[in-house]
Design an enzyme around this catalytic site. Structure first.
Site, PDB file in Angstrom:
ATOM      1  N   LYS A 130       0.875  -1.176   0.000  1.00 51.82           N
ATOM      2  CA  LYS A 130       0.000   0.000   0.000  1.00 51.82           C
ATOM      3  C   LYS A 130       0.902   1.213   0.000  1.00 51.82           C
ATOM      4  CE  LYS A 130      -4.361  -1.464   1.370  1.00 51.82           C
ATOM      5  NZ  LYS A 130      -5.610  -0.918   0.825  1.00 51.82           N
ATOM      6  N   ASP A 156      -0.565  -0.700  -4.583  1.00 53.46           N
ATOM      7  CA  ASP A 156      -1.900  -0.106  -4.581  1.00 53.46           C
ATOM      8  C   ASP A 156      -1.790   1.371  -4.232  1.00 53.46           C
ATOM      9  OD1 ASP A 156      -4.556   0.482  -4.521  1.00 53.46           O
ATOM     10  OD2 ASP A 156      -5.110  -0.968  -2.970  1.00 53.46           O
ATOM     11  N   GLU A 185      -2.372  -1.254  -8.812  1.00 54.84           N
ATOM     12  CA  GLU A 185      -3.823  -1.141  -8.612  1.00 54.84           C
ATOM     13  C   GLU A 185      -4.219   0.331  -8.475  1.00 54.84           C
ATOM     14  OE1 GLU A 185      -4.762  -4.211  -5.702  1.00 54.84           O
ATOM     15  OE2 GLU A 185      -6.286  -2.876  -4.886  1.00 54.84           O
ATOM     16  N   ASP A 207      -9.493  -1.714  -9.002  1.00 48.87           N
ATOM     17  CA  ASP A 207     -10.166  -2.092  -7.753  1.00 48.87           C
ATOM     18  C   ASP A 207     -11.371  -1.159  -7.596  1.00 48.87           C
ATOM     19  OD1 ASP A 207     -10.917  -2.871  -5.215  1.00 48.87           O
ATOM     20  OD2 ASP A 207      -9.168  -2.053  -4.199  1.00 48.87           O
ATOM     21  N   LYS A 229     -14.277  -7.495  -4.520  1.00 44.07           N
ATOM     22  CA  LYS A 229     -14.543  -7.472  -3.077  1.00 44.07           C
ATOM     23  C   LYS A 229     -15.988  -7.916  -2.873  1.00 44.07           C
ATOM     24  CE  LYS A 229     -11.437  -3.891  -1.376  1.00 44.07           C
ATOM     25  NZ  LYS A 229     -10.522  -3.669  -2.484  1.00 44.07           N
TER      26      LYS A 229
HETATM   27 MG    MG Z   1      -7.179  -1.409  -3.729  1.00 43.68          MG
END
Ligand code: MG
Length: 331
Positions: A130, A156, A185, A207, A229
């Site tokens: 991240k 991401d 991402e 995403d 998700k």
């Molecule tokens: Mg993401």
């Protein structure tokens, strides 16, 4: 009519977990649904106000008046899956396809060589980074991970960059490091042309930006991977798009309660069974993002794999039974 009961909870992050989240405790609710056919199933409702969701009290209030947000709609869908398994007295992991998860690195500055060796030794073959508020610093730091050669690396950005910053980030990485990037991402907000341009530098994944794609108009999406998700997305529709456009899939939790996490894991194992070559390593293993609780303690994990949660359906039978449920219709 479905009878709804809920149990409000707080979960406590172990560190700043998302690029846009803080380390304050997070609120959600477990949902218990009883259908007229007598089946009972459980799920999680975990709003992310950072992403524009209404808070949990608003979600529950709306549900009690018969208004169902997309988040609650997914929760009911997942609870129904659990209910069907429970009514057959079957554990969701029984005979399920095993799938691997990536290792989540939320804070690159804390990662040591020893950590990386341990992650490798426990069986992970991919890591997700991240990227924080200093992307260029993170690019430098990520070289340590990329150069081990041990992992496929996913970055991401949560749409925080713009094209030129993205270019600068990538330009810091040398050729062999770049070759270890599996995908990036949500580099910046979705825009067909800019993403197409960016995808020439590294493979991209959609995403949250998935929702901003004009699917009916797209001929060739400028990304290779979609992130699914189950807590936030119509899974059948997403899988359909992946097969139509020949995209790879990654199923992830929504960094929610362990109940939501296990639901995402069961969806991942179903997709693995149906599309073994299209499902990449997933991101359902977010246990370490929060302090342990009575649910996470029941989840058995081995390296990058979930092994078991005892009980029927998604498991946690006695834990669910022990909760003080409130009747939504009486609130
Ligand atoms: Mg993401």
């Amino acid at each position: 009519m479905i009878k709804f009961e809920f149990y409000k909870y707080k979960i406590h992050p172990t560190s700043v977990i998302g690029a846009i989240a803080s380390d304050a405790s997070r609120e959600g609710a477990l949902l218990k649904c009883t259908w007229p056919d007598g089946k009972i199933g459980y799920s999680d409702i975990h709003p992310w106000q950072e992403l524009g969701d209404a808070d949990i009290d608003t979600q529950l209030m709306a549900l009690s008046r018969g208004r169902i947000s997309f988040l609650v709609e997914q929760s009911i869908w997942l609870a129904r899956k659990d209910a069907i398994l429970r009514s057959m007295m079957k554990n969701g992991f029984e005979g399920a396809s095993r799938f691997k998860n990536h290792f989540l690195i939320s804070d690159l500055s804390k990662i040591t060589d020893k950590n990386l060796n341990d992650i490798k030794a426990s069986g992970f073959s991919s890591v997700k980074i991240k990227v924080g508020n200093n992307p260029l610093e993170d690019a430098e730091r990520s070289l340590k991970v990329l150069r081990t050669g041990h992992f496929w690396v996913r970055f991401d950005f949560n749409s925080k960059l713009d094209f030129s910053m993205f270019e600068r980030f990538i330009s810091i990485l040398d050729k062999s490091s770049k070759a270890k990037i599996e995908f990036v991402e949500d580099p910046f907000p979705f825009e067909q042309k800019a993403w197409a341009e960016a995808s020439r530098l590294v493979p991209l994944a959609a995403d949250h930006e998935y929702d901003n794609v004009e699917w009916s108009k797209v001929k060739e999406p400028p990304f290779k991977v979609i992130v699914i998700k189950p807590a936030r997305q119509d899974v059948d529709k997403a899988v359909n798009r992946a097969t139509t456009f020949n995209l790879k899939m990654v199923v992830t939790s929504s960094l929610d309660h362990p109940v939501g996490m296990i639901h995402s894991a069961l969806v991942a194992s179903e997709i693995k069974k149906a599309y073994p070559n299209q499902l990449l390593d997933c991101g359902c293993l977010s246990l370490k993002s929060y302090k342990p609780n009575e649910f996470s303690n029941k989840i058995m994990v081995q390296g990058p794999y979930f092994t078991q949660v005892p009980g029927y359906g998604i498991g946690f039978d006695q834990t669910f039974e022990g909760l003080a449920w409130s009747d939504l219709h009486k609130e």
